[in-house]
Design an enzyme around this catalytic site. Sequence first.
Site, PDB file in Angstrom:
ATOM      1  N   GLU A  32      -4.042   3.835   6.496  1.00  0.00           N
ATOM      2  CA  GLU A  32      -3.995   3.683   5.042  1.00  0.00           C
ATOM      3  C   GLU A  32      -4.565   4.918   4.351  1.00  0.00           C
ATOM      4  O   GLU A  32      -4.227   5.204   3.208  1.00  0.00           O
ATOM      5  CB  GLU A  32      -4.772   2.435   4.616  1.00  0.00           C
ATOM      6  CG  GLU A  32      -4.574   2.052   3.168  1.00  0.00           C
ATOM      7  CD  GLU A  32      -5.088   0.662   2.847  1.00  0.00           C
ATOM      8  OE1 GLU A  32      -5.669   0.486   1.757  1.00  0.00           O
ATOM      9  OE2 GLU A  32      -4.932  -0.239   3.687  1.00  0.00           O
ATOM     10  N   SER A  42     -10.242  -0.010   4.246  1.00  0.00           N
ATOM     11  CA  SER A  42      -9.407  -0.221   5.431  1.00  0.00           C
ATOM     12  C   SER A  42      -8.814   1.104   5.900  1.00  0.00           C
ATOM     13  O   SER A  42      -8.102   1.771   5.152  1.00  0.00           O
ATOM     14  CB  SER A  42      -8.283  -1.213   5.134  1.00  0.00           C
ATOM     15  OG  SER A  42      -8.815  -2.490   4.866  1.00  0.00           O
ATOM     16  N   ARG A  91       0.816  -1.217   0.000  1.00  0.00           N
ATOM     17  CA  ARG A  91       0.000   0.000   0.000  1.00  0.00           C
ATOM     18  C   ARG A  91       0.848   1.265   0.000  1.00  0.00           C
ATOM     19  O   ARG A  91       0.526   2.256   0.653  1.00  0.00           O
ATOM     20  CB  ARG A  91      -0.953   0.013   1.204  1.00  0.00           C
ATOM     21  CG  ARG A  91      -1.892  -1.165   1.286  1.00  0.00           C
ATOM     22  CD  ARG A  91      -2.801  -1.279   0.068  1.00  0.00           C
ATOM     23  NE  ARG A  91      -3.578  -2.514   0.156  1.00  0.00           N
ATOM     24  CZ  ARG A  91      -3.178  -3.690  -0.348  1.00  0.00           C
ATOM     25  NH1 ARG A  91      -2.023  -3.769  -0.988  1.00  0.00           N
ATOM     26  NH2 ARG A  91      -3.930  -4.763  -0.240  1.00  0.00           N
TER      27      ARG A  91
END
Length: 354
Positions: free
Chosen positions: A337, A242, A172
């Site tokens: 995130e 998320s 990510r």
Amino acid sequence: MHKKKYFFNQSLKNLNTFRIDVTAKKIIFITTITSLIYILQTCKLSRIPYIILGEGSNVLFLKNYIGIIIINRIKGIKIIEQKNAWLLHVHSGEKWHNLVKYTLNLGILGLENLALIPGCIGSAAIQNIGAYGLEFKDLCQYVDVISFKKSITYTNPSTKRIYSHSCNFSYRNSIFKDPCHSESAIIAVGIKISKKWHPIIFPSLKNYIQPKCITAHKIFNIICKIRIKKLPDPKKIGNAGSFFKNPIITQQHAKKLISLYNLPHYPQLKGLVKISGGWLIENSKYKNIKIGDAAIHDKNKLILININRATSQEILQIAKIIHAHILKKFHIWLEPEVDFIGSQKKIKASDIFT
């Protein structure tokens, strides 16, 4: 003529998937690279803050934004057929899930594991999106950007092609999150898909798939059903997917935790171990916390939700409580995130979770 639409002091509620009701001084929808260059050049010369958004699927606005929100709607897909592969050149304003459907319908197989991931192509590169055993970096050839670090003219923009090996893709993350790329804008990506299709059967998919009759379309349909069932629809319940990443820790740290708890863990490169962030939250005393209209999703504890009219501060308050508790109980620093956007610029997570 520049194809763009201007809106002044408008709400961003329908332009971020968290559905936070904040405003921006100006919202501009752009559909061409020329328009993007012109607006960014104007912002740079006039020192006007700006943020480029696609679907607004990975941001949390903390305050009203005093600058310009640029909504990227630059679209276009070019496909070149080679002997053993398909080469795709995709503009950054295309929706990722639409690309997955489009290629499948053309018989170009390989993106199906990344079905139903929200956001546009540009954010796919920034985030290095991934799911069910596949990541964007596994397919990416290059990322085309416009750079505003050096002075440019409207008629002669500074464009650069950054090849995949130089993008520093990781879990990510990518080079495009670094401050050195704060004055860059992604305009397109290159994707290479092999004609020799190999299904990626992630462990959690094995119960849904019969190996003898597996197809890319079946994987696509199964993943869509799973995601619809387990993940909240942003159109109905505000969320950004998320909120935290699954933490990656040292093997020594992981061994200590595994000896104390029967927690899901996954070996990574360089002796590191990925821990289930959702499990950590599920096994904390705050797993069902609710503040105002902000809460933790009941089916996926990594997801924070806006039930109706939650403020960003309510969501942030829950995030801070979770973060502090996981740090105290498991000695793990949960990394967000999402990107946090203040009144003028992005705010570092380290400045929020201290």
